[in-house]
Design a protein around this motif. Structure first.
Motif, PDB file in Angstrom:
ATOM      1  N   LEU A 165      85.461  96.716  32.053  1.00  0.00           N
ATOM      2  CA  LEU A 165      85.416  95.308  32.461  1.00  0.00           C
ATOM      3  C   LEU A 165      85.824  94.364  31.332  1.00  0.00           C
ATOM      4  O   LEU A 165      85.807  93.147  31.505  1.00  0.00           O
ATOM      5  N   ILE A 201      84.200  93.635  28.605  1.00  0.00           N
ATOM      6  CA  ILE A 201      83.090  92.819  28.111  1.00  0.00           C
ATOM      7  C   ILE A 201      82.365  93.650  27.050  1.00  0.00           C
ATOM      8  O   ILE A 201      82.756  94.800  26.810  1.00  0.00           O
ATOM      9  N   GLN A 213      82.077  93.206  40.398  1.00  0.00           N
ATOM     10  CA  GLN A 213      82.868  94.343  39.907  1.00  0.00           C
ATOM     11  C   GLN A 213      81.949  95.462  39.394  1.00  0.00           C
ATOM     12  O   GLN A 213      82.168  96.632  39.671  1.00  0.00           O
ATOM     13  N   GLU A 241      78.689  86.272  40.937  1.00  0.00           N
ATOM     14  CA  GLU A 241      79.755  86.192  39.933  1.00  0.00           C
ATOM     15  C   GLU A 241      80.682  87.392  40.064  1.00  0.00           C
ATOM     16  O   GLU A 241      80.257  88.490  40.396  1.00  0.00           O
ATOM     17  N   LYS A 242      81.941  87.156  39.736  1.00  0.00           N
ATOM     18  CA  LYS A 242      82.944  88.195  39.908  1.00  0.00           C
ATOM     19  C   LYS A 242      82.612  89.444  39.079  1.00  0.00           C
ATOM     20  O   LYS A 242      82.731  90.573  39.549  1.00  0.00           O
ATOM     21  N   LEU A 243      82.149  89.231  37.857  1.00  0.00           N
ATOM     22  CA  LEU A 243      81.831  90.380  37.004  1.00  0.00           C
ATOM     23  C   LEU A 243      80.675  91.211  37.557  1.00  0.00           C
ATOM     24  O   LEU A 243      80.695  92.438  37.492  1.00  0.00           O
ATOM     25  N   ASP A 244      79.680  90.521  38.121  1.00  0.00           N
ATOM     26  CA  ASP A 244      78.568  91.247  38.738  1.00  0.00           C
ATOM     27  C   ASP A 244      79.066  92.069  39.927  1.00  0.00           C
ATOM     28  O   ASP A 244      78.676  93.222  40.117  1.00  0.00           O
ATOM     29  N   ARG A 299      73.739  92.332  32.378  1.00  0.00           N
ATOM     30  CA  ARG A 299      74.080  92.050  33.777  1.00  0.00           C
ATOM     31  C   ARG A 299      73.397  93.045  34.716  1.00  0.00           C
ATOM     32  O   ARG A 299      72.850  92.664  35.755  1.00  0.00           O
TER      33      ARG A 299
END
Lengths: 148, 158
Positions: free
Chosen positions: A30, A32, A7, A2-5, A40
């Motif tokens: 981020l 979030i 990043q 996933e993109k957030l992971d 995460r």
């Protein structure tokens, strides 16, 4: 991934915040929540991608000495010799390589005497191996970082 | 290093707990305040005792499954420029000058990471062409017998 992971990993590989609420600063970057940032990172650690979050010390600044050793072991005894080498706590990395010098390992010791002592014990126990110690004469780069 | 500093190092090298206030937990375990711990870490980062405080990843799980130790025979007067050029590449994680030994004439070491052997070879070819160094070898990992973080100031050495 996933993109957030991705990043998150890109950020915390280089620098994990040194502050009372590190996940809060990560979360802010981020956009979030703090809990999501923590969750995460926890999942990335549980899945094994993150081995550890912590400091990498400069061994010299801590008064320690590090060295690379190139060893030549008979092919049929490589595993046995490698096991002997690995059990010394001063050995941090130990790899088999496709070369006449087929075993390469690094030692971090308190001083040069300890290096000599450990190597003597290794050669005693392993028997019949040739070793060469290769101190670093100049360090150009130490940076393990992967882009996601 | 004084005893308290050694205690801090022992606690930190085990890794930070993954929790909302990891430093508070570590400090409590050592019996110092969170502020003292944060200040000491800050000092060590500033003076280079801590090279980096961050996440350490497993290459394999991160998709970089191949690594090659590139060894190079570089004439002494080119060591400087070779080191700088090779280090500039993101695929090169470590670059050291080491003594030549026996009939092993290589004096520069580069750890090259890639997803495949072909990728590692491509990086090596680039380094070779950039620097005009043709005497080199890639030693691939055949087995990872041990890979651990160093343990400093262990309470019971050996």
């Amino acid at each position: 991934m996933e993109k957030l992971d991705a990043q998150l990993l890109n950020i915390i590989q280089s620098e994990f915040p040194v502050s009372a609420r590190p996940y809060q600063s990560l979360a802010k970057k981020l956009e979030i929540s703090e809990d999501e940032a923590l969750d995460r990172v926890r999942r990335l650690a549980e899945s094994g991608i993150i081995r550890r979050i912590g400091p990498s010390f400069d061994s010299h600044k801590l008064g320690h000495v590090s060295i690379l050793v190139a060893a030549k072991a008979p092919a049929e005894r490589l595993q046995t010799v490698a096991d002997i080498v690995s059990k010394f706590p001063q050995v941090t990395h130990n790899y088999g390589r496709d070369h006449e010098f087929n075993l390469w390992f690094t030692l971090i010791c308190r001083d040069k005497d300890e290096i000599v002592r450990v190597l003597n014990r290794i050669t005693e126990q392993a028997g019949g191996i040739e070793t060469h110690t290769l101190p670093s004469e100049r360090m150009f780069k130490v940076k393990v970082r992967f882009e996601f | 290093m004084n005893e308290q500093q050694k205690r801090i190092i022992r606690a930190l090298q085990a890794g930070l707990p993954i929790s909302l206030e990891p430093y508070k937990e570590v400090a409590a375990g050592i019996g110092i305040t969170e502020e003292e711990l944060l200040e000491q870490i800050g000092q060590w980062k500033a003076d280079g005792t801590i090279r980096r405080l961050g996440a350490i990843l497993r290459h394999h799980d991160a998709g970089y499954s191949t690594n090659a130790m590139g060894v190079w025979n570089v004439p002494d007067d080119q060591v400087e420029s070779f080191g700088a050029e090779a280090s500039a590449l993101p695929q090169v994680s470590h670059c050291y000058q080491r003594p030549r030994f026996a009939d092993f004439r290589y004096n520069l070491y580069t750890m090259i990471h890639g997803k495949t052997r072909a990728e590692c070879e491509e990086v090596a070819r680039r380094i070779s062409e950039q620097n005009g160094i043709t005497e080199y070898k890639l030693l691939y990992t055949t087995a990872e017998f041990k890979k651990s973080s160093p343990v400093y100031f262990a309470e019971k050495p050996e």
